[in-house]
Design a protein around this motif. Sequence first.
Motif, short mmCIF file in Angstrom:
data_model
loop_
_atom_site.label_atom_id
_atom_site.label_comp_id
_atom_site.label_asym_id
_atom_site.label_seq_id
_atom_site.Cartn_x
_atom_site.Cartn_y
_atom_site.Cartn_z
N ARG A 60 0.84 -1.20 0.00
CA ARG A 60 0.00 0.00 0.00
C ARG A 60 0.87 1.25 0.00
O ARG A 60 1.87 1.33 0.72
CB ARG A 60 -0.93 0.00 1.20
N PRO A 61 0.50 2.26 -0.79
CA PRO A 61 1.30 3.50 -0.82
C PRO A 61 1.18 4.32 0.48
O PRO A 61 2.06 5.11 0.78
CB PRO A 61 0.72 4.27 -2.00
N ASP A 62 0.13 4.10 1.25
CA ASP A 62 -0.08 4.86 2.49
C ASP A 62 0.31 4.06 3.73
O ASP A 62 -0.19 4.32 4.82
CB ASP A 62 -1.53 5.32 2.59
N LYS A 76 4.64 8.82 12.90
CA LYS A 76 5.31 8.23 11.73
C LYS A 76 6.80 8.04 12.01
O LYS A 76 7.39 7.03 11.63
CB LYS A 76 5.12 9.12 10.51
N SER A 116 1.42 6.06 6.85
CA SER A 116 0.30 6.70 7.55
C SER A 116 -0.47 5.67 8.37
O SER A 116 -0.90 5.96 9.50
CB SER A 116 -0.64 7.37 6.55
#
Length: 151
Positions: A39-41, A62, A44
């Motif tokens: 996942r690109p997130d 983070k 987050s």
Amino acid sequence: SGVFKTVVLVNNVQLLGRDTSQLTFSPQDVRMIKELGKRPDILSILGRSLSPSIHGHAVIKKALALQLLSGCEKNLKNGTHLRGDINILMVGDPSTAKSQLLRSAMTIAPLAVSTTGKGSSGVGLTAAVTTDPDTNERRLEAGAMVLADRG
């Protein structure tokens, strides 16, 4: 002289601390980790999952997530060894959830060492000279940075 060496006789020795060698992951765990990793997130998601009861502090969360994942150890051609460990120094006003964030990170990381206040002096981070109360002999005790670097 009336000074005796300290001797401890034991019938059982048990290491204190968490054992990282017994961690096991099921095939489903590995599959879920790989799916999340695509996942690109992902950063987050990891940040939000760290101390979800504390509102805000997204950037700090983070940073803690990255610190928990750590970096990569490298051996350079010139012989230099880079450990890849990520250390974090949190400084801020009182009652801004610094200690709570650190405590939540320590519940996740088996070898994490946290220090605050008096233990954060330069000597307290590296080593401290203490006196044995029984023999009055001086000894060197490892500080937080030494303990966090696998002793």
